[in-house]
Motif scaffolding. Sequence first.
Motif, PDB file in Angstrom:
ATOM      1  N   HIS A  91      58.312  33.893 -62.240  1.00 41.09           N
ATOM      2  CA  HIS A  91      57.319  34.458 -63.162  1.00 41.09           C
ATOM      3  C   HIS A  91      57.064  35.933 -62.858  1.00 41.09           C
ATOM      4  O   HIS A  91      56.053  36.299 -62.255  1.00 41.09           O
ATOM      5  N   VAL A  92      58.007  36.764 -63.298  1.00 37.35           N
ATOM      6  CA  VAL A  92      57.954  38.199 -62.988  1.00 37.35           C
ATOM      7  C   VAL A  92      57.915  39.065 -64.254  1.00 37.35           C
ATOM      8  O   VAL A  92      57.999  40.289 -64.171  1.00 37.35           O
ATOM      9  N   MET A  93      57.757  38.435 -65.423  1.00 36.30           N
ATOM     10  CA  MET A  93      57.753  39.175 -66.681  1.00 36.30           C
ATOM     11  C   MET A  93      56.326  39.301 -67.209  1.00 36.30           C
ATOM     12  O   MET A  93      55.594  38.316 -67.313  1.00 36.30           O
ATOM     13  N   ARG A  94      55.924  40.536 -67.522  1.00 30.70           N
ATOM     14  CA  ARG A  94      54.591  40.778 -68.069  1.00 30.70           C
ATOM     15  C   ARG A  94      54.673  40.999 -69.568  1.00 30.70           C
ATOM     16  O   ARG A  94      55.682  41.465 -70.092  1.00 30.70           O
ATOM     17  N   ASP A  95      53.590  40.668 -70.243  1.00 32.48           N
ATOM     18  CA  ASP A  95      53.519  40.891 -71.684  1.00 32.48           C
ATOM     19  C   ASP A  95      53.392  42.384 -71.980  1.00 32.48           C
ATOM     20  O   ASP A  95      52.866  43.142 -71.174  1.00 32.48           O
ATOM     21  N   VAL A  96      53.867  42.787 -73.127  1.00 29.28           N
ATOM     22  CA  VAL A  96      53.708  44.159 -73.620  1.00 29.28           C
ATOM     23  C   VAL A  96      52.978  44.097 -74.961  1.00 29.28           C
ATOM     24  O   VAL A  96      53.526  43.607 -75.941  1.00 29.28           O
ATOM     25  N   PRO A  97      51.687  44.525 -75.004  1.00 31.65           N
ATOM     26  CA  PRO A  97      50.886  45.047 -73.888  1.00 31.65           C
ATOM     27  C   PRO A  97      50.477  43.935 -72.919  1.00 31.65           C
ATOM     28  O   PRO A  97      50.579  42.753 -73.242  1.00 31.65           O
ATOM     29  N   GLU A  98      49.981  44.338 -71.748  1.00 31.55           N
ATOM     30  CA  GLU A  98      49.599  43.392 -70.701  1.00 31.55           C
ATOM     31  C   GLU A  98      48.570  42.386 -71.218  1.00 31.55           C
ATOM     32  O   GLU A  98      47.612  42.756 -71.896  1.00 31.55           O
ATOM     33  N   ALA A  99      48.803  41.104 -70.926  1.00 31.40           N
ATOM     34  CA  ALA A  99      47.864  40.042 -71.309  1.00 31.40           C
ATOM     35  C   ALA A  99      47.042  39.640 -70.087  1.00 31.40           C
ATOM     36  O   ALA A  99      47.603  39.193 -69.083  1.00 31.40           O
ATOM     37  N   LEU A 100      45.734  39.820 -70.185  1.00 31.79           N
ATOM     38  CA  LEU A 100      44.841  39.531 -69.062  1.00 31.79           C
ATOM     39  C   LEU A 100      44.169  38.174 -69.240  1.00 31.79           C
ATOM     40  O   LEU A 100      44.093  37.633 -70.350  1.00 31.79           O
ATOM     41  N   CYS A 101      43.682  37.625 -68.148  1.00 35.20           N
ATOM     42  CA  CYS A 101      42.911  36.383 -68.209  1.00 35.20           C
ATOM     43  C   CYS A 101      41.730  36.487 -67.250  1.00 35.20           C
ATOM     44  O   CYS A 101      41.653  37.401 -66.429  1.00 35.20           O
ATOM     45  N   LYS A 102      40.807  35.547 -67.380  1.00 35.45           N
ATOM     46  CA  LYS A 102      39.531  35.643 -66.665  1.00 35.45           C
ATOM     47  C   LYS A 102      39.745  35.621 -65.161  1.00 35.45           C
ATOM     48  O   LYS A 102      40.627  34.943 -64.652  1.00 35.45           O
ATOM     49  N   GLU A 103      38.908  36.352 -64.454  1.00 32.88           N
ATOM     50  CA  GLU A 103      39.077  36.567 -63.026  1.00 32.88           C
ATOM     51  C   GLU A 103      38.888  35.290 -62.201  1.00 32.88           C
ATOM     52  O   GLU A 103      38.284  34.326 -62.640  1.00 32.88           O
ATOM     53  N   LYS A 104      39.419  35.308 -60.982  1.00 32.28           N
ATOM     54  CA  LYS A 104      39.128  34.328 -59.938  1.00 32.28           C
ATOM     55  C   LYS A 104      38.520  35.085 -58.760  1.00 32.28           C
ATOM     56  O   LYS A 104      38.403  36.309 -58.802  1.00 32.28           O
ATOM     57  N   PHE A 105      38.132  34.395 -57.698  1.00 32.06           N
ATOM     58  CA  PHE A 105      37.280  35.067 -56.719  1.00 32.06           C
ATOM     59  C   PHE A 105      37.530  34.613 -55.297  1.00 32.06           C
ATOM     60  O   PHE A 105      38.188  33.593 -55.038  1.00 32.06           O
ATOM     61  N   CYS A 106      36.965  35.391 -54.378  1.00 36.18           N
ATOM     62  CA  CYS A 106      36.966  35.061 -52.949  1.00 36.18           C
ATOM     63  C   CYS A 106      35.578  35.389 -52.410  1.00 36.18           C
ATOM     64  O   CYS A 106      34.999  36.428 -52.761  1.00 36.18           O
ATOM     65  N   ILE A 107      35.034  34.518 -51.557  1.00 39.98           N
ATOM     66  CA  ILE A 107      33.662  34.685 -51.078  1.00 39.98           C
ATOM     67  C   ILE A 107      33.564  34.337 -49.603  1.00 39.98           C
ATOM     68  O   ILE A 107      34.288  33.471 -49.095  1.00 39.98           O
ATOM     69  N   VAL A 108      32.671  35.020 -48.918  1.00 39.28           N
ATOM     70  CA  VAL A 108      32.280  34.666 -47.556  1.00 39.28           C
ATOM     71  C   VAL A 108      31.131  33.665 -47.685  1.00 39.28           C
ATOM     72  O   VAL A 108      30.038  34.030 -48.146  1.00 39.28           O
ATOM     73  N   PRO A 109      31.345  32.384 -47.346  1.00 37.77           N
ATOM     74  CA  PRO A 109      30.308  31.368 -47.613  1.00 37.77           C
ATOM     75  C   PRO A 109      28.956  31.653 -46.986  1.00 37.77           C
ATOM     76  O   PRO A 109      27.924  31.310 -47.556  1.00 37.77           O
ATOM     77  N   GLY A 110      28.943  32.285 -45.806  1.00 38.31           N
ATOM     78  CA  GLY A 110      27.677  32.579 -45.154  1.00 38.31           C
ATOM     79  C   GLY A 110      27.150  33.972 -45.436  1.00 38.31           C
ATOM     80  O   GLY A 110      26.201  34.424 -44.791  1.00 38.31           O
ATOM     81  N   GLY A 111      27.716  34.650 -46.432  1.00 35.62           N
ATOM     82  CA  GLY A 111      27.353  36.026 -46.744  1.00 35.62           C
ATOM     83  C   GLY A 111      26.114  36.146 -47.609  1.00 35.62           C
ATOM     84  O   GLY A 111      25.374  35.169 -47.829  1.00 35.62           O
ATOM     85  N   PRO A 112      25.865  37.337 -48.166  1.00 30.86           N
ATOM     86  CA  PRO A 112      24.654  37.590 -48.955  1.00 30.86           C
ATOM     87  C   PRO A 112      24.484  36.677 -50.177  1.00 30.86           C
ATOM     88  O   PRO A 112      23.357  36.469 -50.623  1.00 30.86           O
ATOM     89  N   LEU A 113      25.571  36.145 -50.716  1.00 29.31           N
ATOM     90  CA  LEU A 113      25.472  35.287 -51.914  1.00 29.31           C
ATOM     91  C   LEU A 113      25.554  33.803 -51.554  1.00 29.31           C
ATOM     92  O   LEU A 113      25.919  32.976 -52.399  1.00 29.31           O
ATOM     93  N   ARG A 114      25.159  33.457 -50.335  1.00 30.89           N
ATOM     94  CA  ARG A 114      25.325  32.077 -49.866  1.00 30.89           C
ATOM     95  C   ARG A 114      24.499  31.059 -50.636  1.00 30.89           C
ATOM     96  O   ARG A 114      24.816  29.868 -50.612  1.00 30.89           O
TER      97      ARG A 114
END
Length: 369
Positions: A282-305
């Motif tokens: 899966h190395v082919m991108r759409d022209v124009p680029e097709a975006l999709c909703k973000e995913k995330f990474c979190i520190v579980p004990g951080g400010p947003l715990r």
Amino acid sequence: MFETVILEPLRLPKDAPLERVRLAPTEGRGPDYDTMFDFRTLAYGAVRARGGVVLVCPKLGRLAQVLRDARIAGAGGALRWRGMRRFRRYDEVWISGGEPGPVLEVVLPEAAGGAVRRITVMTRRPVFDGLRCLTTKSKDNDLAWIADWARHHVRAQGAEGVVLFDNGSTAYAPEEVTEVLAASGLKAATVVSADLPFGPTAVKPPHHIALFFQSATLNLARHWALPRAAAVAVNDIDELFLSRGGRTIFEAAEQSRLGYVTAQGHWRSRAQQEGPPRHVQHVMRDVPEALCKEKFCIVPGGPLRWFGWDVHGVGRYQFNGIARARDQYFAHCREISTGWKYQRGSSDGAVERCPETAAGLEASLGGGA
């Protein structure tokens, strides 16, 4: 440690006089709504937390009164209702009072049939403490896809642990998923066998409000296995985090003021159509680029715990814009799919090779297309 665990939820009996009320009007349900809707689950799991026990539940609606009126007892006697936290697609019920012990006995009120049910208090998993982890759900995804997903994140992102909820796969046993993860270079993985309704997508808005399973199990992992992880990245088997700079998605979260970052999604298609699909193609991108909703990474004990985790971010995604890590993105691989949601194939429009994605996948998975 690599293990397979069977989830033991708290559910209403099949003949109970009460059930969860459908969340979509008749005209908005679609033909499979009732088949996929979870009418009976009261709690996916029970976890020791903050001097008591938290029950991680689907949206309860009127079933909240069932739990409030139930007689709940642990090893130290009766437990009392302490409160409830409501989230968009799941709820938390907090109870306390005495030593819960390994199993809670729940006597349902007469309005719900009066049956006696039991739910195991899930034991903490300190093996994940201090590790950079991923958590996800899967059903019948090809084992080669799961292997590639894990191997990529180990090699490209430094992932060390995985908590994966297997949602009733029939193509293989959950233990086979555990074996695949054990061979990927991870330090630890837990596969949770959870054969429960995933939830229906309504044909009219709000489309996804009854998809309890994914949001609730993310938060079950948050309370149970991952509260002391160094950082936790959340994505699906068809999604691979990639970095544009010298740091990983985990490092980005750990270095963030919020202890939280989001990564933009970019659709990617296969360079050739022969043979079974694999991520590395899966190395082919759409022209124009097709975006999709973000995913995330979190520190579980951080400010947003205190914020609950959801599919695309924490809370109601109110931090997603300011938390966007510009040096992180993920490749959303179109043909890594069982077609459970809708049939996906290659792009219908113009595509071109993305050297950045190709280089990243070649480095982690080899044999690039």
